[in-house]
Design a protein around this motif. Structure first.
Motif, PDB file in Angstrom:
ATOM      1  N   LEU A  10       5.102   5.468   6.597  1.00  0.00           N
ATOM      2  CA  LEU A  10       5.307   5.206   8.021  1.00  0.00           C
ATOM      3  C   LEU A  10       4.350   6.028   8.864  1.00  0.00           C
ATOM      4  O   LEU A  10       3.743   5.538   9.812  1.00  0.00           O
ATOM      5  CB  LEU A  10       6.753   5.529   8.397  1.00  0.00           C
ATOM      6  CG  LEU A  10       7.169   5.255   9.857  1.00  0.00           C
ATOM      7  CD1 LEU A  10       7.009   3.796  10.189  1.00  0.00           C
ATOM      8  CD2 LEU A  10       8.604   5.712  10.073  1.00  0.00           C
ATOM      9  N   SER A  14       2.224   3.565  10.754  1.00  0.00           N
ATOM     10  CA  SER A  14       3.075   3.143  11.868  1.00  0.00           C
ATOM     11  C   SER A  14       2.276   2.468  12.976  1.00  0.00           C
ATOM     12  O   SER A  14       2.793   1.630  13.707  1.00  0.00           O
ATOM     13  CB  SER A  14       3.838   4.342  12.444  1.00  0.00           C
ATOM     14  OG  SER A  14       2.924   5.328  12.913  1.00  0.00           O
ATOM     15  N   LYS A  19       6.698  -2.815  17.481  1.00  0.00           N
ATOM     16  CA  LYS A  19       7.872  -2.149  18.048  1.00  0.00           C
ATOM     17  C   LYS A  19       9.147  -2.760  17.478  1.00  0.00           C
ATOM     18  O   LYS A  19      10.116  -2.045  17.179  1.00  0.00           O
ATOM     19  CB  LYS A  19       7.837  -2.302  19.565  1.00  0.00           C
ATOM     20  CG  LYS A  19       8.952  -1.587  20.291  1.00  0.00           C
ATOM     21  CD  LYS A  19       8.801  -1.774  21.800  1.00  0.00           C
ATOM     22  CE  LYS A  19       9.960  -1.127  22.534  1.00  0.00           C
ATOM     23  NZ  LYS A  19       9.850  -1.338  23.999  1.00  0.00           N
ATOM     24  N   LEU A  22       9.841  -1.440  13.956  1.00  0.00           N
ATOM     25  CA  LEU A  22      10.340  -0.068  14.005  1.00  0.00           C
ATOM     26  C   LEU A  22      11.793  -0.034  14.460  1.00  0.00           C
ATOM     27  O   LEU A  22      12.603   0.744  13.935  1.00  0.00           O
ATOM     28  CB  LEU A  22       9.470   0.768  14.941  1.00  0.00           C
ATOM     29  CG  LEU A  22       8.039   1.017  14.448  1.00  0.00           C
ATOM     30  CD1 LEU A  22       7.175   1.569  15.573  1.00  0.00           C
ATOM     31  CD2 LEU A  22       8.030   1.984  13.258  1.00  0.00           C
ATOM     32  N   CYS A  45      10.580   6.941  13.612  1.00  0.00           N
ATOM     33  CA  CYS A  45      10.465   5.597  14.208  1.00  0.00           C
ATOM     34  C   CYS A  45      10.474   5.659  15.734  1.00  0.00           C
ATOM     35  O   CYS A  45       9.710   4.963  16.409  1.00  0.00           O
ATOM     36  CB  CYS A  45      11.598   4.711  13.713  1.00  0.00           C
ATOM     37  SG  CYS A  45      11.455   4.231  11.980  1.00  0.00           S
ATOM     38  N   SER A  48       7.196   6.813  16.911  1.00  0.00           N
ATOM     39  CA  SER A  48       6.197   5.746  16.800  1.00  0.00           C
ATOM     40  C   SER A  48       6.341   4.725  17.922  1.00  0.00           C
ATOM     41  O   SER A  48       5.353   4.237  18.481  1.00  0.00           O
ATOM     42  CB  SER A  48       6.336   5.047  15.442  1.00  0.00           C
ATOM     43  OG  SER A  48       6.076   5.938  14.392  1.00  0.00           O
TER      44      SER A  48
END
Length: 260
Positions: A10, A14, A19, A22, A45, A48
């Motif tokens: 990740l 990422s 979006k 995630l 997450c 990110s």
């Protein structure tokens, strides 16, 4: 793949995840029991997602900045167009082409002399005296009359003619209701009697959006545009005419131009 291995992937990738992807990872973690949930993975997450949002915001700002870096010639054209557009709106909103000595626009209202003393108030002709409308008005004692010929044509339907005289020693009054090309209208005629003293004062037309004076059949005719109505006013010797028609400004002027 363990959570630790997944987190490393990740961290490395990422930037290539959307979006939505995630958010799905976070949702899956939240569905797990407290002991199985990986708080670090959720935090990764969330970080990110935050980076993606900041990146999107930055891109939007860059795009916004690009709008202003246009060709200087094109910028001058756009500015000129904007000025013309604003001028057109302003000119339309404040169009008032009536001499000051006849009517003045004050705080959005037109103030005019009750007698229209400085206007032309003598008709050249009375071409419609043989019409049914003229004869009906003559029955009320109001003659000669001069009104728009459009009122006795097929595009106009008279729905009511009534004598509304209150005091014959002052004036003979009549009200005419009609539709003109499906626009509702009314006409009030006041035929003032000869008196030892003359009426003085002013008349007011409220909330004027435009005004123009046109000369028809030897008389100065005032046409005013209001929010949903147009007013037409003129005087022939001792007889005053006031029209109200629910129509646009141009239609009202064309109607007034048929006065005979």
């Amino acid at each position: 793949m363990t959570n630790n291995e997944f987190k490393q992937v990740l961290l490395d990738n990422s930037q290539f995840m959307s979006k939505q992807e995630l958010e799905e990872i976070i949702e899956n973690e939240l569905l797990k029991s407290e002991s199985e949930m990986d708080a670090d993975l959720i935090e990764y997450c969330l970080d990110s997602i935050k980076k993606l949002e900041l990146s999107e915001e930055s891109n939007k700002k860059e795009e916004s900045k690009k709008v202003f870096f246009i060709n200087p010639k094109m910028w001058r054209v756009l500015v000129a167009m904007a000025v013309v557009f604003v001028f057109a709106i302003t000119a339309s909103a404040f169009y008032f082409n009536i001499p000051e000595e006849i009517a003045q626009l004050i705080n959005g209202n037109a103030e005019l002399d009750f007698n229209l003393e400085n206007a032309d108030t003598t008709a050249d002709d009375y071409a419609l005296l043989e019409t049914d409308l003229a004869k009906e008005l003559e029955n009320f004692g109001i003659t000669p009359v001069t009104f728009p010929e459009a009122m006795v044509r097929k595009e106009c339907k008279i729905t009511k003619i009534e004598n509304i005289t209150v005091n014959e020693s002052i004036s003979l009054d009549a009200n005419v209701e009609f539709t003109y090309n499906e626009n509702i209208g009314s006409l009030m005629i006041r035929h003032f009697r000869p008196m030892d003293t003359e009426w003085t004062g002013s008349s007011t037309v409220m909330d004027v959006e435009a005004g123009e004076m046109i000369n028809v059949n030897g008389m100065d005719v005032l046409v005013f545009e209001q929010e949903k109505t147009c007013a037409i006013m003129y005087k022939d010797n001792s007889t005053k005419y006031t029209f109200y028609i629910e129509c646009d400004f141009e239609t009202a002027k064309e109607f007034a131009k048929t006065i005979k």
